[in-house]
Design an enzyme around this catalytic site. Structure first.
Site, PDB file in Angstrom:
ATOM      1  N   GLU A 190     -13.580-124.874 -71.449  1.00 44.64           N
ATOM      2  CA  GLU A 190     -14.661-124.731 -72.434  1.00 44.64           C
ATOM      3  C   GLU A 190     -15.758-123.864 -71.849  1.00 44.64           C
ATOM      4  O   GLU A 190     -16.112-124.012 -70.671  1.00 44.64           O
ATOM      5  CB  GLU A 190     -15.292-126.093 -72.789  1.00 44.64           C
ATOM      6  N   GLU A 247     -13.886-134.116 -70.014  1.00 43.90           N
ATOM      7  CA  GLU A 247     -15.208-134.403 -69.487  1.00 43.90           C
ATOM      8  C   GLU A 247     -15.459-135.854 -69.086  1.00 43.90           C
ATOM      9  O   GLU A 247     -16.304-136.529 -69.667  1.00 43.90           O
ATOM     10  CB  GLU A 247     -16.262-133.951 -70.508  1.00 43.90           C
TER      11      GLU A 247
END
Ligand code: BGC
Length: 376
Positions: free
Chosen positions: A317, A200
């Site tokens: 995710e 991320e």
């Protein structure tokens, strides 16, 4: 395949020879993890054996020393994140530590992949050459060996290197030095150990700066790992709509990733780290035509990007926090997993045993409704 099994075995034996104790690098209270090479489903070794059943000293000829990204994504299939463990400042700080039994559970539930988030930046020197603590490497060796020995495909990453979001230029050299060491350390690992460049990217790590940093990381990793599949996602926390801004170097062993937590006010309601999220408590997700059409549109866009660039997709995710209404969590989780599978994306649920957990560590049992949503 045989040669891959032999290489895996050699790697596991080599690591066990230099990894004497569990958790040598992180003996503090709390923490988690995962990884490995995967033969066909159903042909896994017994969970306490490091020996792949196909390992045979007499048959080492043909198989390639690498697996194409498309084949790897097909083999990755369904996975789970061992979150809140090795990406805590110290393993255990966020609740639990990874044990070999966790991989037994994950494997026997039918998962084929485990993603292990790792906060390397908390275990390396602050000054050049930014040496990673050998005891921490020993712990990661142990955890990845446990996972690989159980036939799981293992994704390790650099997770929560928070300074890369706040002062990326100042930390770029250290980030690259971490990859140089990690890549060198695992260069003989089987192809079932995958590197994901960064969890991320966000904040001041803009798309342009991330592209530049990732290209350098890939170049460094390729010096020791010429054909290992590498996973990379876009900025804005690996948002699905940021893939289009990735400028990737020419490389035949890349897998793209995105994370999916839409609608955020549903998946993160009541999440302590999401400011204002208590106001979202009670938000439902009911698989209405509008809700499912939104997911489909996003995933179709990802699939189109993937086809255009010939790079397969790993949705690394997705999950809905435990404070969301349970029937909605189940409906959303099931819809997202199927939507990914229909488009050929491998996936890893966030996560195993903490706030999004599919496994209740205290009660020592699966949350069956969520597990069934993932593995119908
Ligand atoms: C973060 C976790 C967080 C999850 C959902 C992950 O990438 O590492 O801390 O719980 O996303 O927000």
């Amino acid at each position: 395949m045989r040669q891959a099994a032999l290489l895996t075995l050699a790697f596991i034996l080599a690591l066990s020879a230099c990894a004497p104790g569990a958790g040598a690098g992180a003996p503090q209270p709390g923490a988690v993890i995962s990884a490995t090479p995967t033969p066909q489903a159903g042909s896994m070794p017994p969970s306490d054996s490091p020996l792949p059943p196909s390992a045979s000293p007499s048959d080492s000829a043909s198989a390639p020393a690498f697996v194409s990204p498309a084949e790897m994504v097909a083999r990755m299939g369904r996975g789970v994140n061992l979150g809140n463990t090795l990406e805590a400042p110290r393993e255990g700080d966020w609740g639990f530590k990874i044990t070999a039994e966790h991989f037994d559970l994950i494997r026997s539930a039918g998962f084929t992949t485990v993603r292990i988030p790792i906060r390397w930046s908390a275990h390396a020197a602050e000054t050049a050459p930014y040496t990673i603590d050998p005891a921490f490497f020993t712990r990661i060796d142990q955890v990845t060996t446990w996972a690989l020995a159980r036939g799981l495909i293992v994704v390790i990453n650099i997770h929560h290197y928070e300074e890369m979001a706040t002062t990326p230029r100042r930390h770029q050299e250290r980030f690259l030095a971490l990859w140089q060491q990690i890549a060198e350390h695992y260069k003989d690992a089987p192809p079932e150990l995958l590197f994901e460049l960064m969890n991320e990217p966000n904040g001041l790590l803009s798309a342009a700066l991330w592209n530049e940093t990732a290209a350098s990381a890939i170049q460094i990793i390729r010096q020791s790992n010429p054909t290992r599949n590498l996973i990379i996602g876009g900025v804005s926390w690996n948002a699905w709509d940021q893939l289009q801004y990735l400028a990737l170097p020419q490389d035949d062993h890349l897998i793209a990733t995105f994370h999916y937590y839409n609608p955020f006010q549903f998946t993160h309601q009541g999440a302590e780290w999401a400011p204002g999220s208590d106001a979202w408590l009670g938000t439902t997700w009911d698989a209405t035509p509008t809700q499912t059409a939104e997911v489909d549109a996003h995933f179709d866009a990802v699939a189109a990007w993937s086809a255009e660039h010939n790079i397969p997709i790993f949705m690394g995710e997705f999950g809905a926090y435990s404070k969301a209404p349970q029937p909605s969590r189940v409906a959303w989780t099931s819809y997202i997993a199927r939507a990914a599978e229909q488009r050929g994306f491998a996936w890893a649920y966030w996560e195993f045993g903490a706030g999004f957990g599919i496994y209740d560590l205290a009660a020592r049992r699966w949350r069956d409704d969520l597990l069934k949503a993932l593995m119908p």
